[in-house]
Design an enzyme around this catalytic site. Structure first.
Site, short mmCIF file in Angstrom:
data_model
loop_
_atom_site.label_atom_id
_atom_site.label_comp_id
_atom_site.label_asym_id
_atom_site.label_seq_id
_atom_site.Cartn_x
_atom_site.Cartn_y
_atom_site.Cartn_z
CB SER A 52 -0.90 -0.01 1.38
OG SER A 52 -1.86 1.06 0.94
CG ASP A 53 3.09 4.74 -1.49
OD1 ASP A 53 3.71 4.74 -0.62
OD2 ASP A 53 2.67 5.88 -2.22
#
Length: 196
Positions: free
Chosen positions: A72-73
């Site tokens: 995730s970012d």
């Protein structure tokens, strides 16, 4: 691990993502993705978040090919410009001054990968956040109390940062904290992890 369920690995060193994933009650391991997070020239915030989430998931999946890996970012999108983690007080002051009175979109990308099965999904939760007009004293007081220097956009909505905001508009309530759990549940189930 439940019978028939694949091992789950969170490809992130973020304590916020780890705390969110723990809410699901599914055992998981954590591995640092070791991915260069430098934006590419001309890369839009949503594209940057998606590229990095997928790169993180793939990097960790290469080391744990049988596992289902979450990457995730999050990137704060201010009028098409990417704002990342401030890293220090002065940068946080500058970010909050720029976001004061404006609408910012927090682009939270989620990737789920299992190298062994070839499973790969990518999704994006866009959270629109309306900041109040902020005075210099408010910004300084907030930063001294919460020190959100490791958060994209310099504000923690799950803490005192909520006082900086007028509104939050999203369809996945944990997306702003860094891991959209509705999407996470859907994607890891599809990859072979039993959630309930």
């Amino acid at each position: 691990m439940q019978e028939g369920s694949r091992t789950l690995v969170l490809g992130s060193t973020s304590r916020y993502r780890r705390e969110l994933l723990q809410r699901l009650g599914v055992p998981f391991d954590v591995a640092a993705p070791e991915v260069d997070e430098t934006p590419l020239a001309g890369e839009r915030p949503a594209e940057l978040a998606k590229r990095l989430a997928l790169a993180k998931a793939r990097a960790v999946a290469a080391r744990f090919p049988q596992a289902v890996v979450i990457g995730s970012d999050q990137v704060a999108d201010l009028d098409g410009e990417s704002l990342g983690k401030p890293g220090n007080h002065d940068n946080a002051v500058a970010q909050l001054n720029r976001m004061s009175g404006k609408s910012v979109i927090f682009q939270t990308a989620l990737a789920v990968v299992c190298a062994e099965t070839g499973f790969e999904q990518l999704d994006l939760a866009a959270v629109r956040v309306q900041f109040r007009r902020l005075g210099a004293e408010e910004i300084e007081a907030y930063l001294r109390k919460e020190e959100p220097y490791d958060c994209a956009g310099s504000a923690k909505s799950e803490g005192l940062g909520i006082a900086l905001l007028e509104a939050i508009d999203n369809d996945d309530p944990t997306a702003l904290v860094g891991l959209p759990l509705i999407r996470t549940c859907r994607m890891i189930r599809a990859a072979g992890v039993k959630v309930l």
